[in-house]
Design a protein around this motif. Structure first.
Motif, PDB file in Angstrom:
ATOM      1  N   PRO A  89     -44.118 -67.939  -6.836  1.00 59.74           N
ATOM      2  CA  PRO A  89     -44.893 -66.842  -6.672  1.00 59.74           C
ATOM      3  C   PRO A  89     -44.328 -65.366  -7.110  1.00 59.74           C
ATOM      4  N   PRO A  90     -45.061 -64.280  -7.571  1.00 51.41           N
ATOM      5  CA  PRO A  90     -44.182 -63.008  -7.636  1.00 51.41           C
ATOM      6  C   PRO A  90     -43.975 -62.266  -6.077  1.00 51.41           C
ATOM      7  N   PRO A  91     -41.905 -62.453  -5.427  1.00 50.55           N
ATOM      8  CA  PRO A  91     -41.745 -61.863  -4.670  1.00 50.55           C
ATOM      9  C   PRO A  91     -43.485 -60.822  -3.600  1.00 50.55           C
ATOM     10  N   HIS A  92     -43.158 -61.331  -2.348  1.00 53.30           N
ATOM     11  CA  HIS A  92     -44.235 -60.703  -1.770  1.00 53.30           C
ATOM     12  C   HIS A  92     -43.697 -60.588  -0.670  1.00 53.30           C
ATOM     13  N   THR A  93     -44.471 -59.649   0.291  1.00 59.10           N
ATOM     14  CA  THR A  93     -44.140 -59.359   1.680  1.00 59.10           C
ATOM     15  C   THR A  93     -44.865 -60.331   2.963  1.00 59.10           C
ATOM     16  N   PHE A  94     -45.461 -61.220   2.818  1.00 59.43           N
ATOM     17  CA  PHE A  94     -45.779 -62.422   3.895  1.00 59.43           C
ATOM     18  C   PHE A  94     -44.798 -63.187   4.261  1.00 59.43           C
ATOM     19  N   ARG A  95     -44.409 -63.121   5.495  1.00 57.81           N
ATOM     20  CA  ARG A  95     -43.627 -63.396   6.792  1.00 57.81           C
ATOM     21  C   ARG A  95     -45.066 -64.783   7.639  1.00 57.81           C
ATOM     22  N   PRO A  96     -43.943 -66.007   8.583  1.00 59.97           N
ATOM     23  CA  PRO A  96     -44.814 -66.505   9.569  1.00 59.97           C
ATOM     24  C   PRO A  96     -45.099 -65.391  10.659  1.00 59.97           C
ATOM     25  N   GLY A  97     -46.113 -65.365  11.147  1.00 58.54           N
ATOM     26  CA  GLY A  97     -47.082 -64.296  11.516  1.00 58.54           C
ATOM     27  C   GLY A  97     -47.355 -63.576  10.946  1.00 58.54           C
ATOM     28  N   ASP A  98     -48.051 -63.127  10.262  1.00 55.29           N
ATOM     29  CA  ASP A  98     -48.601 -62.053   9.772  1.00 55.29           C
ATOM     30  C   ASP A  98     -50.028 -62.569   9.546  1.00 55.29           C
ATOM     31  N   LEU A  99     -50.784 -62.015   9.840  1.00 53.35           N
ATOM     32  CA  LEU A  99     -52.522 -61.898   9.636  1.00 53.35           C
ATOM     33  C   LEU A  99     -52.910 -61.948   8.294  1.00 53.35           C
ATOM     34  N   ALA A 100     -53.326 -63.231   7.776  1.00 49.00           N
ATOM     35  CA  ALA A 100     -53.836 -62.915   6.327  1.00 49.00           C
ATOM     36  C   ALA A 100     -54.763 -63.415   6.410  1.00 49.00           C
ATOM     37  N   ARG A 101     -55.477 -63.244   5.174  1.00 49.17           N
ATOM     38  CA  ARG A 101     -57.079 -63.578   4.134  1.00 49.17           C
ATOM     39  C   ARG A 101     -57.277 -64.514   2.859  1.00 49.17           C
ATOM     40  N   ILE A 102     -57.827 -65.849   3.209  1.00 48.14           N
ATOM     41  CA  ILE A 102     -57.973 -66.382   2.075  1.00 48.14           C
ATOM     42  C   ILE A 102     -59.334 -66.527   1.415  1.00 48.14           C
ATOM     43  N   GLU A 103     -59.285 -65.982   0.528  1.00 47.94           N
ATOM     44  CA  GLU A 103     -60.446 -65.236  -0.509  1.00 47.94           C
ATOM     45  C   GLU A 103     -60.643 -65.937  -1.375  1.00 47.94           C
ATOM     46  N   ALA A 133     -64.659 -67.113   2.990  1.00 46.26           N
ATOM     47  CA  ALA A 133     -63.051 -66.058   2.612  1.00 46.26           C
ATOM     48  C   ALA A 133     -63.233 -66.715   4.518  1.00 46.26           C
ATOM     49  N   VAL A 134     -62.238 -66.962   4.617  1.00 47.99           N
ATOM     50  CA  VAL A 134     -61.428 -67.453   6.209  1.00 47.99           C
ATOM     51  C   VAL A 134     -60.195 -67.212   6.448  1.00 47.99           C
ATOM     52  N   GLU A 135     -60.170 -66.438   7.755  1.00 54.41           N
ATOM     53  CA  GLU A 135     -59.252 -65.694   8.687  1.00 54.41           C
ATOM     54  C   GLU A 135     -58.089 -66.623   9.542  1.00 54.41           C
ATOM     55  N   GLY A 136     -56.037 -65.830   9.090  1.00 56.14           N
ATOM     56  CA  GLY A 136     -55.436 -66.914   9.601  1.00 56.14           C
ATOM     57  C   GLY A 136     -54.005 -66.287  10.668  1.00 56.14           C
ATOM     58  N   VAL A 137     -53.893 -67.116  10.406  1.00 60.02           N
ATOM     59  CA  VAL A 137     -52.306 -66.803  10.873  1.00 60.02           C
ATOM     60  C   VAL A 137     -50.731 -67.190   9.356  1.00 60.02           C
ATOM     61  N   VAL A 138     -50.249 -66.383   8.891  1.00 61.43           N
ATOM     62  CA  VAL A 138     -48.834 -67.370   8.146  1.00 61.43           C
ATOM     63  C   VAL A 138     -48.498 -67.526   9.000  1.00 61.43           C
ATOM     64  N   TYR A 139     -48.052 -69.273   8.454  1.00 61.30           N
ATOM     65  CA  TYR A 139     -47.709 -70.485   9.802  1.00 61.30           C
ATOM     66  C   TYR A 139     -46.553 -71.011   8.785  1.00 61.30           C
ATOM     67  N   LYS A 140     -46.064 -70.926   7.755  1.00 65.19           N
ATOM     68  CA  LYS A 140     -45.136 -70.964   6.923  1.00 65.19           C
ATOM     69  C   LYS A 140     -44.618 -70.799   5.078  1.00 65.19           C
ATOM     70  N   ARG A 165     -60.017 -71.269  -7.005  1.00 69.73           N
ATOM     71  CA  ARG A 165     -58.670 -71.051  -7.082  1.00 69.73           C
ATOM     72  C   ARG A 165     -59.086 -69.624  -5.823  1.00 69.73           C
ATOM     73  N   CYS A 166     -57.974 -69.452  -4.986  1.00 71.31           N
ATOM     74  CA  CYS A 166     -57.778 -68.488  -3.657  1.00 71.31           C
ATOM     75  C   CYS A 166     -56.577 -67.475  -4.414  1.00 71.31           C
ATOM     76  N   ARG A 167     -57.350 -66.048  -3.067  1.00 70.32           N
ATOM     77  CA  ARG A 167     -56.250 -65.801  -3.005  1.00 70.32           C
ATOM     78  C   ARG A 167     -55.451 -65.255  -1.307  1.00 70.32           C
ATOM     79  N   VAL A 168     -54.207 -64.864  -1.198  1.00 75.78           N
ATOM     80  CA  VAL A 168     -54.418 -64.370   0.051  1.00 75.78           C
ATOM     81  C   VAL A 168     -54.003 -63.152   0.095  1.00 75.78           C
ATOM     82  N   VAL A 169     -54.515 -62.451   1.087  1.00 73.21           N
ATOM     83  CA  VAL A 169     -54.459 -61.164   1.146  1.00 73.21           C
ATOM     84  C   VAL A 169     -53.917 -60.628   2.576  1.00 73.21           C
TER      85      VAL A 169
END
Length: 836
Positions: A89-103, A133-140, A165-169
């Protein structure tokens, strides 16, 4: 006739009221900026723009979804090669512990407003794409995959209804702000009794610790503990003095730990001392300690060190009972660390079996209500049967919460050391728990308001950090900076943001700006100390002055008592002042009020070659930071994996690549100009020619025997990170770190390469003017308000070799600090002209 309150009391309450009110205003602005950066941005920006800013990853497919830690479902996602030319994937700002949504993946156009959180979005429009969509926490996060931990559905069916096909925000997290607001409310009721509601029976104790923190009374005279037997005799003198200082302090102690000085090592010794002695002599109990940090990584780092300690010898001390509180997805994914988490320990307790039985009944009842009972012909119950089942569910939920709460309480009440992030300490698990000592690591990267969350639970406070590293990154600084740039005059600018987190004017529109505590502030009307109720940075402790006055570190390794230290002039006490920005941390404020006597400096570093250490020591630590003999002269040529290169090459070649601690590739005169990627203020900068120089030097280091994992490449701009990643990752893989990862704080690399990027005819430098960015953490762009905070390491993370690539003719115009740095490089570094 009753007498009114004394003048001093009125003044104290008035000052505290202004201090708390100012914090509320600043936190409100920061919360607003956080929401704007995420929620509002997500509803108004095209998916492609979100990906460019690192806030979304699109075109993902689900690899697996199975039950993981704490009953959470771990959803693993990657980019299918069928739809992409590369799986990376391209460079991104997701880190373990961030809140994220799968949609569901959206290929074009701005996302429709859905009303906020995922579940609410479902209620708004059940047929919309966001309904799945489901929401969770970035684990890894790995180079090719991202794993999200989500709560299971309210049934025994663990399958999630995820799109093909999903995207994470990335999402905004309001919980931390809620807890900081609650902490300020509690502080207000303690400091200002008139704000308490009639009938409120809460015990609002104005403890000696809180009085000192609010400058109502000075710190008490240190207690004399007599001789101390150190568990770790390898501690140097400054570390031993810091340990003694922390133990003897009655209310508060600050430990100033520059990079590589063993701050965590010192904290471990303090924790061992506290938990091995009888803190409460009457009850024959050692101290109970709450260990917090500004990040999960800092907490887990301490936890790993504690778990690695040898068990006490027979008859000497007791085994430490340690519990880590936190979402399993946010805890370091290592077996020993996970075994110490509250969820794992609670799940293995005797009381947990009963709670599991109740949970099983609850799941069965919910499955029946959902029509997922036994048999193919199972239908959803109706009428009285459905009403009865819901009554059972409510009763079971109540019983489960009670039993689960009892299990948690039992585990924590037996724990002598509890670890959590600062804001997690405000969760329900620690409600009504009291500790003898609270320790906050990375206190100079934490907002003061979040530090108050654990403070209320302790009688004594120990802060550790380095005020010469970057302060907390404040998003609302950029928000109000944008307004000030649109104003027609300084006067109108001042009126536009009278209560905001004020920042000096930027030289360019590409960098995240923090407020420097240096001479540049004196020329800016927005930072004038004449602002009513503001915290004048002219009195800030960030800089050389206070460190130069710190005479508390003895010259010999003799372990003197505090009473034997050189006497200091009594510091002139300053009153409690409302902060100008949220960048003023509790550590900073205490040092400004009480002077250097409130802290101890760790002055021996175990990371950098002496030449790499020289410049930051001179300019940031008043030349007090020294290199230990074990690292003072170590070079890349001394590594085992470079032996073959050294033996087969001539001395000149070996010295050129492996025998030089500091190298500066000067691009001045080469016309290696930067390029703006994107439109106007929305863009970031890159420098293709600099990237080529970095690539060439990386290749030489690897050819000389260095492993990619021993090298880190740092650059302050997202566009340059992307460019370098495309050039180097295909050949060297994920082990080569390129300007990434908050987790590099506290870590190190044998070789660090810094690409400064800026090179232009206007001699604009932008945020490189902030000297602390070169010393510690930095953000890639000014637009961190949109792309998230990504920290990178710099100068003081290099162990044996530091390489800088930049245009001296541009960079030297970035202020006094950078000018000094360029002058130092010209004299002390091996200067090589990039175009030669």
């Amino acid at each position: 006739m009753a007498s009114g309150p004394s003048t001093s009391t009125v003044n104290t309450e008035s000052t505290a009221r202004a201090f708390i009110a100012r914090h509320r205003t600043l936190l409100s602005l920061e919360r607003e900026a956080e929401i704007e950066r995420t929620s509002l941005l997500l509803t108004n920006c095209a998916p492609r723009l979100l990906e460019q800013r690192g806030l979304a990853l699109g075109g993902l497919g689900v690899v697996s979804a199975g039950v993981g830690l704490g009953g959470k479902i771990l959803v693993e996602l990657e980019r299918p090669v069928a739809h992409h030319s590369s799986s990376l994937p391209p460079p991104h700002t997701f880190r373990p512990g961030d809140l994220a949504r799968i949609e569901e993946n959206i290929s074009s156009g701005p996302q429709k407003k859905t009303g906020g959180k995922g579940k609410k979005a479902q209620d708004t429009d059940s047929d919309s794409k966001s309904s799945r969509a489901v929401e969770g926490v970035v684990y890894k996060v790995t180079d090719a995959r991202i794993v999200i931990a989500v709560d299971p559905p309210d049934s025994t069916d663990v399958d999630l209804d995820l799109p093909e096909r999903c995207r994470v925000v990335k999402l905004a997290n309001s919980v931390t702000y809620d807890r900081m607001d609650k902490a300020l409310d509690h502080l207000e009721k303690i400091a200002i009794p008139s704000t308490r509601k009639p009938g409120d029976k809460t015990n609002y104790e104005l403890s000696p610790l809180i009085r000192v923190l609010l400058a109502m009374s000075p710190p008490s005279k240190p207690s004399d503990l007599g001789d101390i037997t150190f568990f770790d005799e390898s501690l140097n003198t400054s570390q031993k003095q810091a340990v003694r200082f922390a133990l003897e302090a009655v209310e508060v102690a600050c430990i100033h730990g520059p990079p590589g000085t063993g701050k965590t090592h010192t904290l471990i010794e303090i924790i061992r001392q506290l938990t091995s002695t009888l803190h409460d002599t009457a009850a024959q109990k050692p101290a109970r300690v709450l260990v917090c940090g500004a990040s999960n990584l800092s907490v887990d780092n301490i936890l790993e060190r504690l778990l690695a300690l040898p068990p006490p010898e027979k008859g000497k001390g007791i085994p430490l009972k340690i519990t880590r509180i936190g979402h399993p997805a946010r805890v370091l994914a290592r077996e020993g660390v996970l075994e110490a988490t509250l969820e794992v320990k609670a799940g293995r307790s005797d009381q947990a079996a009963l709670a599991k039985d109740v949970k099983a009944e609850l799941d069965a009842a919910l499955s029946t209500l959902a029509g997922k009972g036994k048999g193919k012909g199972a239908k959803k119950p109706r009428g009285l049967e459905r009403k009865k089942l819901w009554e059972d569910v409510r009763a079971l939920r109540k019983e489960y919460r009670q039993r689960d709460s009892g299990v948690v309480k039992a585990v924590l009440s037996e724990s002598q050391i509890v670890l959590a992030t600062c804001h997690t300490a405000g969760g329900r698990q620690l409600r009504d728990h009291v500790f003898d000592v609270a320790i906050i690591d990375e206190a100079t990267q934490a907002l003061e308001a979040v530090c108050w969350v654990p403070i209320f639970k302790a009688k004594k406070l120990i802060l550790a950090g380095d005020p010469m590293q970057l302060p907390p990154t404040i998003l609302s600084l950029d928000k109000h900076e944008k307004k000030s740039k649109q104003a027609k005059s300084p006067e109108s600018t001042a009126k536009a943001v009278p209560q905001g987190n004020k920042a000096p004017k930027l030289n360019s529109g590409d960098e995240k700006r923090t407020v420097p505590a240096n001479e540049d502030d004196k020329e800016n009307p927005l930072t004038s100390s004449t602002e009513a109720g503001s915290d004048s940075e002219s009195e800030s402790v960030r800089g050389d002055t206070v460190i130069a006055e710190d005479t508390t570190v003895p010259a010999t390794d003799s372990g003197e008592k505090l009473s034997e230290l050189p006497k200091q002039k009594p510091a002139k006490r300053s009153r409690l002042r409302p902060p100008r920005t949220l960048e003023t941390t509790l550590f900073d404020r205490l040092e400004r009020i009480y002077g250097p006597r409130i802290k101890r400096l760790l002055n021996v570093q175990y990371r950098m070659h002496a030449q790499i250490c020289q410049f930051p020591s001179k300019t940031l630590y008043a030349s007090k930071l020294k290199s230990h003999d074990s690292v003072a002269s170590h070079l890349l040529r001394d590594l085992p994996n470079t032996t073959s290169f050294v033996e087969t090459k001539d001395e000149e070649t070996t010295k050129e690549i492996l025998g030089t601690p500091v190298v500066f590739f000067d691009t001045a005169g080469c016309e290696y100009y930067e390029r703006l990627e994107g439109d106007g203020d929305e863009g970031s900068r890159c420098n293709e020619n600099e990237a080529t120089v970095v690539k060439g030097w990386t290749e030489k280091l690897v050819e000389a025997g260095l492993l990619p994992s021993q090298i880190a490449i740092i650059t302050p701009y997202q566009a340059q990170v992307t460019l370098l990643t495309s050039l180097l990752r295909p050949e060297y893989g994920a082990e080569l770190e390129i300007g990434t990862v908050d987790g590099m704080q506290g870590r190190e690399k044998d070789a660090v390469i810094i690409s400064l990027v800026r090179s232009n005819d206007k001699r604009e430098v932008g945020f490189l003017k902030e000297k602390r960015r070169l010393n510690g953490k930095s953000a890639y762009d000014m637009h961190v308000r949109m792309s998230g905070l990504m920290s990178s390491v710099a100068m003081t993370r290099a162990k044996r070799h530091l390489c800088i690539v930049g245009d001296s003719s541009t960079v030297q115009h970035g202020g006094a600090y950078l000018k000094k740095w360029l002058a130092w490089l010209e004299v002390n570094a091996d200067v090589r002209f990039a175009g030669a």
